[in-house]
Design a protein around this motif. Sequence first.
Motif, PDB file in Angstrom:
ATOM      1  N   LYS B 242       0.780  -1.039   0.386  1.00 29.10           N
ATOM      2  CA  LYS B 242       0.200  -0.153   0.039  1.00 29.10           C
ATOM      3  C   LYS B 242       0.774   1.077   0.083  1.00 29.10           C
ATOM      4  O   LYS B 242       0.490   1.851  -0.891  1.00 29.10           O
ATOM      5  N   GLU B 243       2.068   1.474   0.931  1.00 25.98           N
ATOM      6  CA  GLU B 243       2.654   2.419   0.905  1.00 25.98           C
ATOM      7  C   GLU B 243       3.563   2.649  -0.360  1.00 25.98           C
ATOM      8  O   GLU B 243       3.553   3.746  -0.497  1.00 25.98           O
ATOM      9  N   ILE B 244       3.542   1.594  -1.133  1.00 24.09           N
ATOM     10  CA  ILE B 244       4.465   1.459  -2.783  1.00 24.09           C
ATOM     11  C   ILE B 244       4.287   2.275  -3.122  1.00 24.09           C
ATOM     12  O   ILE B 244       4.001   3.112  -4.326  1.00 24.09           O
ATOM     13  N   ALA B 245       2.365   1.588  -3.367  1.00 20.80           N
ATOM     14  CA  ALA B 245       1.474   2.104  -4.278  1.00 20.80           C
ATOM     15  C   ALA B 245       1.272   3.835  -4.029  1.00 20.80           C
ATOM     16  O   ALA B 245       1.150   4.360  -4.645  1.00 20.80           O
ATOM     17  N   LEU B 247       3.277   5.430  -2.968  1.00 21.85           N
ATOM     18  CA  LEU B 247       4.743   6.223  -2.641  1.00 21.85           C
ATOM     19  C   LEU B 247       4.721   6.959  -5.269  1.00 21.85           C
ATOM     20  O   LEU B 247       5.011   7.994  -5.086  1.00 21.85           O
ATOM     21  N   GLU B 248       3.694   5.775  -4.996  1.00 19.90           N
ATOM     22  CA  GLU B 248       4.082   6.054  -6.528  1.00 19.90           C
ATOM     23  C   GLU B 248       3.702   6.610  -6.857  1.00 19.90           C
ATOM     24  O   GLU B 248       3.363   7.413  -8.504  1.00 19.90           O
ATOM     25  N   ASP B 249       2.293   6.746  -6.629  1.00 19.24           N
ATOM     26  CA  ASP B 249       1.140   8.001  -6.470  1.00 19.24           C
ATOM     27  C   ASP B 249       1.279   9.166  -6.401  1.00 19.24           C
ATOM     28  O   ASP B 249       1.680  10.090  -7.469  1.00 19.24           O
ATOM     29  N   GLU B 250       2.570   9.093  -5.366  1.00 16.73           N
ATOM     30  CA  GLU B 250       2.844  10.349  -5.034  1.00 16.73           C
ATOM     31  C   GLU B 250       4.236  10.736  -6.408  1.00 16.73           C
ATOM     32  O   GLU B 250       4.541  11.660  -7.476  1.00 16.73           O
ATOM     33  N   LEU B 251       4.909   9.994  -6.854  1.00 15.13           N
ATOM     34  CA  LEU B 251       5.885   9.776  -7.933  1.00 15.13           C
ATOM     35  C   LEU B 251       5.401  10.501  -8.930  1.00 15.13           C
ATOM     36  O   LEU B 251       6.084  11.059  -9.513  1.00 15.13           O
ATOM     37  N   ARG B 252       3.886   9.742  -9.647  1.00 17.62           N
ATOM     38  CA  ARG B 252       3.440  10.533 -10.223  1.00 17.62           C
ATOM     39  C   ARG B 252       3.094  11.484 -10.915  1.00 17.62           C
ATOM     40  O   ARG B 252       2.996  12.459 -11.270  1.00 17.62           O
ATOM     41  N   ARG B 441      13.271   5.399  -0.512  1.00 19.23           N
ATOM     42  CA  ARG B 441      11.813   4.490   0.596  1.00 19.23           C
ATOM     43  C   ARG B 441      11.475   3.950  -0.592  1.00 19.23           C
ATOM     44  O   ARG B 441      11.073   2.248   0.497  1.00 19.23           O
ATOM     45  N   ARG B 442      11.264   3.856  -2.084  1.00 19.60           N
ATOM     46  CA  ARG B 442      10.084   2.569  -2.743  1.00 19.60           C
ATOM     47  C   ARG B 442      10.604   1.302  -2.161  1.00 19.60           C
ATOM     48  O   ARG B 442      10.385   1.154  -2.770  1.00 19.60           O
ATOM     49  N   THR B 443      12.030   1.792  -2.755  1.00 21.89           N
ATOM     50  CA  THR B 443      12.979   0.341  -3.123  1.00 21.89           C
ATOM     51  C   THR B 443      13.381  -0.324  -1.767  1.00 21.89           C
ATOM     52  O   THR B 443      13.314  -1.707  -1.705  1.00 21.89           O
ATOM     53  N   ASP B 444      13.730   0.500  -0.708  1.00 23.65           N
ATOM     54  CA  ASP B 444      13.284  -0.286   0.666  1.00 23.65           C
ATOM     55  C   ASP B 444      12.359  -0.663   1.149  1.00 23.65           C
ATOM     56  O   ASP B 444      12.385  -1.880   1.803  1.00 23.65           O
ATOM     57  N   LEU B 445      11.435  -0.899   0.358  1.00 27.95           N
ATOM     58  CA  LEU B 445       9.675  -0.695   1.114  1.00 27.95           C
ATOM     59  C   LEU B 445       9.487  -2.441   0.414  1.00 27.95           C
ATOM     60  O   LEU B 445       9.214  -3.455   0.569  1.00 27.95           O
ATOM     61  N   ARG B 446      10.487  -2.158  -1.097  1.00 28.16           N
ATOM     62  CA  ARG B 446      10.204  -3.157  -1.667  1.00 28.16           C
ATOM     63  C   ARG B 446      10.726  -4.315  -1.145  1.00 28.16           C
ATOM     64  O   ARG B 446      11.233  -5.400  -1.044  1.00 28.16           O
TER      65      ARG B 446
END
Lengths: 82, 663
Positions: B242-245, B247-252, B441-446
Motif C-alpha cells: 500500500k505504501e509503495i502504491a 509513493l508511486e502515486d506521489e511519484l506520478r 524509500r520505495r526501493t527499501d519497501l520493495r
Amino acid sequence: MSEMPVSRISEMRAFQAAVRSLSERRSEDKDLPRSLDEGLLKRLLSESFLLQFEDDQSILERRVMEILEEYATSSGAKEARS
Amino acid sequence: MRLEEITLENFGPFIGNQKIDFRTTEGRPLVIVDAPNGRGKTFIYRAIRWAIYGQVQKGKSLIPDAQLVNSIALGSDDVQMSVSLRCLSDGENIEIVRTLPIDSESRLPTSTRLKVVKDGIVLPQAQSEQLIRDRLDESISRFFFFDGEMLEEYEGLLDEDSSDSQIVRKSVETILGAPALSRLIRALDSSEKAIIKQIETSSRADESLRKLSEAHSKASDKVADLETDIAEQRRYASDFQKEIARLEDELRSHEYARDIFAKISAKEEQLEREVSEVARIREEIQLGLQDWQIALSSVAEKALSVSEPIRDEAFASVAQREDLTARRVAIAEAAESGVCSICHQEISDASSRHLHNELLEIDENLQSVPIFEKDYLEHVSLIVKRARSTIRLAEKASLVEKGRNLEKGLGEIATLEVEIDRLQDMVSEVDQPKIRKIEDRRTDLRRRKTMAQTLITERQRELTEAVKELEKCKRQLSDAHLKAARKGISGGPDLEKKISINDLARGAREVFTDSYDDFVQRLRESVSDSSNLIFESLISDPGYRGLMINKNFGLSLLNEEGQIVDLRSSGQSQVVAVSLILALHECAVRTGTLLMDTPFGRLDLTHRKNLMKFLTGHLPQVVLLIQSGELDEDDLAEWSHFTARRYKLERGSSTAETIAKEV
C-alpha cells in the motif's frame, strides 16, 4: 439470456471437481466416512455459491454446520435402520 | 444486473436532471452514446460506478466527489448532485440512488447518501450495501463496465509476479466463482474446530483421551501460531505494498518534473557528446592545417624554383629588345636622312649600304629574341596549376567539410545549452532530492516486502508439515473418542453424533481442498477455450495460432509457429484484452450489462466490424460509449437494425454543460 442468481456452470464445475476428488480418495482407500457422498458435497457447494458475495463468513459457517448436523442425523438414522 | 435507466443530476457536465434509457429489446442489444471529446461520455461511465460503489477512480487515484459536481450548478442555491440507476436483477426491480448534498453556505459537498429500493421497498443501509455486493461486487465490476485504461491492466496479467496482476487475477477468480469454494473450505475448517472443542469438553475424564487431546491442542496451537505469523507477514507485505502504491502515486504527481529531469539528463549527455565531437573535429582540423602548411610550402618552393629563372630570362630579353630597338631607330633615322646623327656629315653610299645591312641584322636579332609574354603566361599557368593542387590537398584533408562540421557542432552545443536552461527553468521549483528520497524509500519497501514474502514461503512450508501432524492427531483423537463413546466411557449418543459431524466436516474439507486446484485449472481451461473462440472471430489476420493462458489468466498471443509474440501492437493488445473480457463475461458467475467506454480506439475497420458482429450476436445488452469518429455515420447505419437506442451528447449553453439527446 436470462440472468441467474449464481452461475450454475461454475457451481457444476466445482461439484464435478469435488466428485472426482471424492472418488480418487475412495479408490485410494483413504479414511472417509461412508455418509460423505455427492449429495452432501452438492448441498454444501450450493450454499457456498449462494452466499459467495456475503461479507459475513459466519453466516456460511452456521449454514454449513446446520447441513452437517442434518446430514449426520439422517445418515445416522439410515444406518440405524439398515 | 442489467441497467435499465440512469438519471444524472448535476453530475459532471450534466446540469439538472438528464435521463438515458439503457433498455434493449430482443435482437436489438445495442445502446450507443456518441460524443466528441470532452462532452462527458466518460462521466456516464463514472456516474454508474459512483452510484453503485460511491467512488470513482482515475488511474489508481480516487477522484474527489467535489470534482464530480457540475461547476455551474455548484454556484446555484439549494443544489445537490445525484445519480439514480434503475436495474433489473434476478427478476427484481432495483433502484440505486446516491446523493451528494451541497452545503448552501460553504458551497462544499457534504457526505453521500445511498438509497436502495427493491421492488418498491426501501432497504435499510446495511442491506443496501449487501445487495450491491451480492448483485455486482466491485471486484467483478471490471468485467461489466470498463474503459480503455483497464485494457492495460489485462496486459499486466502477463507479468505473473506484479502485485497489480495479483489483484486482477483475484478478481478474475472471483467472477469465476473460485472464492465460493475457498470460503466453503474455511467454513468446514471452522466447523471442525468448533465440534472438536465440544467433544474435548465432554471427554476430559479419560486419561488416554486427555493425552490425545493435549497432543491435538499442541498441534492445533502450532498451526494457529504459524497461521498468525503468516497472516502478520501478509499484513506487513500488504502494508508495504500500500505504501509503495502511495509513493508511486506521489511519484506520478511529480511525473511531469521527473520527465523534465530525465530530458535534462538526456540533453546533458547529448551536450557532452557534442562537446567531445567538436574537440575531435578541432584536433583533426589542427592536424589538417599542419599537413596543409607543409604541402603548401613545398609547392610554393617548387613554384619559385620554376618561376625565378623564367623571370630572369624575361628581364634579359626585354633589355636586349629595348637596346636593339633603340639602335634600329637611330640607324633607320640616319639611313633615311642621309646624315650621321653623331658627326652630322653626309653618309656615303657605302655607309648607307652598311647601315641597311645593319638594320637587317638588328631585325634578324629582334626576331631571334623570344617574346616572353606568352611563355610567361604558360609558366604562370603552371603556377596556377600548382596552386590548384595545393587546394586539392587542403580539400583532401577535409578541412572545408570539417570546418562546416565544427560550425554545426558549435551550433548544436549552443542550442542544447539554451534548451537545458529552458528545461531547468521549468523545474526550478521542484525539489529533486525529495523525489530521490521517495524513490529510495520505495526501493527499501520493495526489499522489505520481498523479505516478508520469503518469510511467508518458509512459514508456509512449516505450516504444511504442521497441518499434516494436526490431521494425524485429529484422526487419532476422533477414533479414540468414538471408541470411548461406544464403550460408554464418555459422551453417549450425543457425542457419537458430534464425532460423526466432525468426520463429515473433515472429509468434506479434505475433498474440497483436493479439488480446488482441479477446479481452478478447469476454470482456466474454459476461459482459455472461450477467449480463443472469441479471438478467432475478432482477428482479421489468419496468421495467428491463437492465445495461451497463464496462471494469472493473462493471455499471450501465439504466431503461426506457436511462438509467443513478445511485442504486440496496440491493436493486437486490444483484440487480446477484449477477447479475455468477453470470455470472462461469458464464464462469469453473474451476467449483466456490458458497458464499454471508447471500445474501438485502437482498432481498424475490419476489427471494429468483427467486434460489433460478435457483440450484437452474443450479448443481450451492450452499452457503447463511443467518441465521434470511432464509428462513422455509415457504420452506425449498418448497425442501426441492432441498435435499440442511440444518444448524442451535445454542448449546452457553455462548455460546462452537456445535453443528452436521443436520436
